[in-house]
Each structure stands twice: as structure tokens, then as C-alpha cells.
Design an enzyme around this catalytic site. Structure first.
Site, PDB file in Angstrom:
ATOM      1  N   HIS A   5      12.228  27.719 -29.265  1.00  0.00           N
ATOM      2  CA  HIS A   5      13.804  27.221 -29.442  1.00  0.00           C
ATOM      3  C   HIS A   5      14.190  27.512 -30.727  1.00  0.00           C
ATOM      4  O   HIS A   5      15.588  27.293 -31.121  1.00  0.00           O
ATOM      5  CB  HIS A   5      13.909  25.445 -29.179  1.00  0.00           C
ATOM      6  CG  HIS A   5      13.464  24.827 -30.464  1.00  0.00           C
ATOM      7  ND1 HIS A   5      12.085  24.498 -30.741  1.00  0.00           N
ATOM      8  CD2 HIS A   5      14.325  24.369 -31.475  1.00  0.00           C
ATOM      9  CE1 HIS A   5      12.073  23.548 -31.789  1.00  0.00           C
ATOM     10  NE2 HIS A   5      13.376  23.484 -32.250  1.00  0.00           N
TER      11      HIS A   5
ATOM     12  N   ASP B  59       6.676  25.149 -26.074  1.00  0.00           N
ATOM     13  CA  ASP B  59       7.462  25.514 -27.235  1.00  0.00           C
ATOM     14  C   ASP B  59       6.597  26.449 -28.099  1.00  0.00           C
ATOM     15  O   ASP B  59       6.443  25.952 -29.212  1.00  0.00           O
ATOM     16  CB  ASP B  59       8.176  24.405 -27.888  1.00  0.00           C
ATOM     17  CG  ASP B  59       9.236  24.852 -28.670  1.00  0.00           C
ATOM     18  OD1 ASP B  59       9.914  25.940 -28.731  1.00  0.00           O
ATOM     19  OD2 ASP B  59       9.989  23.983 -29.583  1.00  0.00           O
TER      20      ASP B  59
ATOM     21  N   SER C 156      11.480  22.964 -37.603  1.00  0.00           N
ATOM     22  CA  SER C 156      10.896  23.484 -36.524  1.00  0.00           C
ATOM     23  C   SER C 156      10.441  24.893 -36.511  1.00  0.00           C
ATOM     24  O   SER C 156      10.837  25.753 -37.242  1.00  0.00           O
ATOM     25  CB  SER C 156      12.045  23.559 -35.352  1.00  0.00           C
ATOM     26  OG  SER C 156      12.495  22.440 -35.033  1.00  0.00           O
TER      27      SER C 156
END
Length: 270
Positions: free
Chosen positions: A68, A115, A220
């Protein structure tokens, strides 16, 4: 009605509980270049580049991150290694174009399952005290259990208002039980077997529900480390940072050994 003095005292207490100077969410500034594997993935902004996501070096031309983090593909993004301060000139910095981006084919945007992504840099990095790879846990390795102390690092937001640091921050946090993270008041069915959740309730003087160590927006793609080995990728660190029932979520790296070897093997043969 509260007196002015009481209001001032309450304001000081709240400010102390949510101090921005400590980093990530309740973390601290890392010693410069003490985590040489941490990468800054940057996106064009005006005439310059802006930190968007983290990553970590796993081989001489490969950086691991989260799917992402690059929702539109490379699209002008660059990877910078050897960074401590995002704004200051540092001789240690090495900047790379993204030669290849490999997103896990089973990534699910609904809950960020699978992810994990691999970036092939346009050239091998020059190894130094400020730039180097970190080992990652492979299939068959032992992942940290409930209450195990783990570490994360990044340039993500210091609070839910989006305030960002200039220098690398780090935090020591603890693994929360998977059973708890599957509860409906935590993440429910969105939490899968490919995930670890972790944060840390900090001691007084601040009340525990208000003082946390956690990852946040911008962290992230960065690493979750256990005994110096990367075991996770920061995935949902940007969701309600620092809240008791919304600990950071990390992709379990060891679940993807076959895929990682396949991608990096193909890249090496290309």
C-alpha cells in the site's frame, strides 16, 4: 467551574502525555545511522522529494516494503538509504531509482492482507556504516509471541494530527495476542493469520490509556524487529495511532519466504 490555574495544570498534563518531541508515538530519536537498513521511500513534491513510506534493505539491490506504500506504482518515487535527517545534507545518503516493483499478487486492499512488496533498486548500494542489509526471518523461524518485546523505526507521524519528524525515530513495543486483535472491538475479521499486532502501554505519570508507543502514518513499510531480525512489515500503522484497541499491524515476513526467493531469484537472473 474550573479555575484558570486548574485549567493550566490540566493543559500541562495533557501536553506531557502527548509530547511530540519523543517521536513515532511515544518513541525516541534513534542514534544517527544506528539502523543502516532503514529506507525512506520518497515521492516528488514541487521541486523536491518528500518522505512517504518506509522500507528496509534485505539484499544488495533489494528493499522490502508494503504494497500500500506505492499505490500508483513507482511513478517518480525514489528510495533513499543512509538517511537520518530528511532535510539536512548528509554525505551518507544514497538515492536510487526504482528499477522493479513486485507487489504480492494476493494483496487485499480491504484489510491489507499480504501487504508485502519488494523493490529492486537501479543498482547495488555501496555498503557503509550508514547503509547495509538486515536479516529477515524465513519459513521455519520462530516469530515473537505475546508480550515479546519488538522494535520498529521510521519517519512517520508523531500524532494523529499528522505532525512529522525530521530525524529517524524508534520505539520498543510489545506483541499483543492474536486472539485479542481478532476481537470485534479490536480488528475483528480483518485481522488474519498473516499479521502480528503490537504496541506498548507506557507507565505513569501519564494514564496508560493516553500514553502509548506505536507506529503511525508514514511508518508503513518499515521493519518490525525481534532480536535484531526483521520479522514484520509495518502495514496498518497509520490507523488510529496510539489507541489502546488499535495497535499497529505488521505483515509476518516468514510467511512469504517462497515468494521472496522467487522474486529475488528472477531479479538476479534478469
Amino acid at each position: 467551574m474550573l479555575s484558570v490555574k486548574t485549567l493550566v495544570a490540566v493543559g500541562i498534563l495533557v501536553a506531557g502525555c502527548f509530547s511530540l518531541g519523543e517521536g513515532i508515538i511515544g518513541g525516541r530519536e534513534a542514534a544517527a545511522h544506528s539502523r543502516p537498513y532503514v529506507a525512506s521511500i520518497q515521492v516528488p513534491e514541487g521541486d523536491g522529494m518528500k518522505h512517504e513510506c518506509g522500507g528496509f534493505v534485505v539484499a544488495d539491490q533489494w528493499v522490502m516494503t508494503a504494497v500500500h506504500c506505492l499505490p500508483t506504482g513507482p511513478n517518480g518515487r525514489k528510495v533513499v538509504l543512509g538517511v537520518h535527517s530528511l532535510s539536512r545534507a548528509e554525505d551518507t545518503k544514497q538515492t536510487f531509482e526504482i528499477l522493479e516493483l513486485h507487489n504480492h499478487p494476493q494483496f487485499t486492499a480491504h484489510n491489507y492482507d499480504n501487504d508485502i512488496a519488494l523493490i529492486k533498486l537501479d543498482r547495488p548500494f555501496n555498503a557503509s556504516e550508514a547503509v547495509g542489509a538486515v536479516a529477515f526471518l524465513r519459513a521455519g523461524g520462530v516469530n515473537p509471541g505475546t508480550d515479546a518485546e519488538v522494535e520498529t523505526a521510521g519517519w512517520g507521524s508523531l500524532d494523529n494530527l499528522g505532525s512529522r519528524p525530521d530525524t529517524l525515530k524508534e520505539a520498543s513495543i510489545r506483541v499483543v495476542s492474536s486472539d485479542r486483535c481478532r476481537r470485534s472491538d479490536y480488528f475483528g475479521r480483518k485481522f488474519t493469520d498473516n499479521m502480528i499486532c503490537a504496541h506498548k502501554l507506557c507507565p505513569d505519570p501519564c494514564d496508560r490509556p493516553h500514553k502509548m508507543e506505536d507506529s503511525c502514518d508514514g511508518d508503513s513499510g518499515g521493519p518490525l524487529l525481534y532480536n535484531g531480525v526483521a520479522v514484520g512489515i509495518t502495514s496498518n500503522g497509520g490507523k488510529k495511532c496510539g489507541q489502546v484497541k488499535k495497535p499497529g499491524i505488521y505483515t509476518i515476513v516468514s510467511h512469504y519466504t517462497e515468494w521472496i526467493d522467487g522474486v529475488m531469484g528472477r531479479g538476479a537472473d534478469a
